[in-house]
Design a protein around this motif. Structure first.
Motif, PDB file in Angstrom:
ATOM      1  N   LYS A  41      27.759  10.862  21.463  1.00  0.00           N
ATOM      2  CA  LYS A  41      28.976  10.263  22.020  1.00  0.00           C
ATOM      3  C   LYS A  41      30.120  11.278  22.127  1.00  0.00           C
ATOM      4  N   GLN A  42      29.830  12.456  22.708  1.00  0.00           N
ATOM      5  CA  GLN A  42      30.840  13.497  22.861  1.00  0.00           C
ATOM      6  C   GLN A  42      31.143  13.706  24.344  1.00  0.00           C
ATOM      7  N   ASN A  43      32.430  13.819  24.683  1.00  0.00           N
ATOM      8  CA  ASN A  43      32.784  13.981  26.092  1.00  0.00           C
ATOM      9  C   ASN A  43      32.333  15.325  26.639  1.00  0.00           C
ATOM     10  N   SER A  44      32.209  16.337  25.782  1.00  0.00           N
ATOM     11  CA  SER A  44      31.788  17.665  26.250  1.00  0.00           C
ATOM     12  C   SER A  44      30.388  17.613  26.845  1.00  0.00           C
ATOM     13  N   ILE A  45      29.510  16.793  26.269  1.00  0.00           N
ATOM     14  CA  ILE A  45      28.155  16.638  26.800  1.00  0.00           C
ATOM     15  C   ILE A  45      28.193  15.937  28.154  1.00  0.00           C
ATOM     16  N   ILE A  46      29.061  14.931  28.265  1.00  0.00           N
ATOM     17  CA  ILE A  46      29.199  14.208  29.529  1.00  0.00           C
ATOM     18  C   ILE A  46      29.733  15.131  30.615  1.00  0.00           C
ATOM     19  N   LEU A  47      30.760  15.917  30.298  1.00  0.00           N
ATOM     20  CA  LEU A  47      31.345  16.807  31.296  1.00  0.00           C
ATOM     21  C   LEU A  47      30.339  17.839  31.783  1.00  0.00           C
ATOM     22  N   GLU A  48      29.517  18.351  30.877  1.00  0.00           N
ATOM     23  CA  GLU A  48      28.515  19.325  31.283  1.00  0.00           C
ATOM     24  C   GLU A  48      27.464  18.685  32.184  1.00  0.00           C
ATOM     25  N   GLY A  49      27.061  17.462  31.833  1.00  0.00           N
ATOM     26  CA  GLY A  49      26.117  16.751  32.683  1.00  0.00           C
ATOM     27  C   GLY A  49      26.696  16.427  34.048  1.00  0.00           C
ATOM     28  N   LEU A  50      27.966  16.078  34.063  1.00  0.00           N
ATOM     29  CA  LEU A  50      28.637  15.807  35.338  1.00  0.00           C
ATOM     30  C   LEU A  50      28.754  17.070  36.179  1.00  0.00           C
ATOM     31  N   ARG A  51      29.092  18.167  35.544  1.00  0.00           N
ATOM     32  CA  ARG A  51      29.315  19.425  36.266  1.00  0.00           C
ATOM     33  C   ARG A  51      28.098  19.807  37.117  1.00  0.00           C
ATOM     34  N   SER A  52      26.939  19.803  36.508  1.00  0.00           N
ATOM     35  CA  SER A  52      25.737  20.226  37.230  1.00  0.00           C
ATOM     36  C   SER A  52      25.353  19.234  38.320  1.00  0.00           C
ATOM     37  N   ARG A  53      25.495  17.955  38.043  1.00  0.00           N
ATOM     38  CA  ARG A  53      25.077  16.950  39.031  1.00  0.00           C
ATOM     39  C   ARG A  53      26.072  16.836  40.175  1.00  0.00           C
ATOM     40  N   ILE A  54      27.360  16.955  39.879  1.00  0.00           N
ATOM     41  CA  ILE A  54      28.359  16.964  40.953  1.00  0.00           C
ATOM     42  C   ILE A  54      28.118  18.160  41.872  1.00  0.00           C
TER      43      ILE A  54
END
Length: 318
Positions: A41-54
């Motif tokens: 439940k860390q936003n850093s993991i979400i942002l990294e996942g978003l970065r590559s998919r975006i």
């Protein structure tokens, strides 16, 4: 790449799953990517996942604008996150600026319940109506209100927080504490603990799943105790929604989230209970009550609608 217009990227950022979907100008789905938040439940993991998919989607489609539905209060004008109820590290992050720095594409951010309301009002169960109130009954309870195709926004920082409407003067006695998915499951667990011989308890042990997943089967098999737990919960929801009806009187109330899977039992029981809490002139003129048409796609579809409407409004004012 030829910069053809009319492709929109919608992003849902929740506490469990992240979804990214691209549509054309008619909201036909072109591609959808998703990933799970995970236990940390860390936003850093979400942002990294978003970065590559975006990056993948932006390189593949000529995106005109991006819409984001975020699971918590946001400043919809600036894109700043006030709070996440599920994931650590989001407070004070400007999500709009983060996406725009990454993509150089205009981005518009709003609360996920607002965004889902816009999706249902435009493409879902509320598409034929001008006053659409949406409530999501999941791990939390949120709401959104759409008037003539546009989201209603109150003063900063938030609005339509139906989950925090009080059921009594007691602190914490709110719609969310009684009617969310976790609240219902907690009540059902207490019920089967007190009545181990109940049909619901037997089904839960046999199927090895949460008791809430066996609820309708137990009721159909004659578990009157389980039925009372559910009906009492729906009665609380009716009381909470009566305040919405008295204040804004929508033409339709659309119910999303996990508890919307209760279907016609939920909607018909709500319609039966609501008149108990309404002024006399409203008792015979209830809003239509339906469950979500877009289901788990309500936020991604709402986000692309938000992206489309917001960029058109921006371009019109230039």
């Amino acid at each position: 790449m030829e910069q053809a217009k009319g492709k929109y990227l919608g992003i849902e950022i929740g506490g469990t799953k992240i979804q990214l979907c691209v549509t054309d100008s008619d909201y036909n789905l072109l591609e959808c990517l998703n990933f799970l938040v995970g236990d940390s439940k860390q936003n850093s993991i979400i942002l990294e996942g978003l970065r590559s998919r975006i990056a993948t989607l932006v390189s593949k489609y000529p995106i005109e604008s991006v819409g984001v539905g975020f699971g918590g209060p946001v400043n919809q004008k600036t894109g700043e996150i006030y709070q996440s109820f599920h994931v650590q590290g989001w407070d004070s992050i400007n999500l709009k600026a983060w996406v725009e720095d990454l993509t150089n594409i205009p981005t518009f951010v709003d609360n996920d319940a607002n965004i889902a309301a816009l999706g249902e009002a435009t493409l879902g169960a509320g598409a034929k109506y001008n006053r659409v109130f949406y409530i999501t009954l999941g791990s939390g309870v949120g709401g959104g209100f759409v008037i003539d195709g546009d989201l209603y926004h109150g003063a900063d920082p938030t609005e339509c927080e139906i989950g925090h409407v009080r059921l009594s003067k007691t602190e914490g006695d709110i719609v969310e504490s009684s009617c969310s998915g976790w609240a219902l499951n907690k009540k059902l667990e207490a019920y089967i603990a007190n009545d181990p011989s109940s049909i619901l308890n037997k089904l839960t042990r046999t199927n090895k799943t949460d008791c809430s997943k066996n609820l309708m089967e137990a009721i159909a098999a004659g578990d009157t105790g389980a039925k009372k737990v559910l009906d009492d919960t729906i009665d609380d929801l009716a009381f909470g929604l009566s305040h919405v009806i008295h204040l804004v009187n929508p033409e339709i109330i659309v119910i999303g989230g996990g508890l919307s899977n209760l279907g016609t039992y939920l909607t018909s029981t709500l319609q039966a209970f609501l008149p108990n809490y309404l002024m006399a002139t409203m008792k015979d003129k209830l809003p239509l009550i339906q469950t979500t048409k877009l289901k788990e796609m309500a936020v991604p579809y709402g986000a692309v609608v938000h992206a489309s409407k917001s960029i058109q409004r921006t371009n019109h004012t230039k």
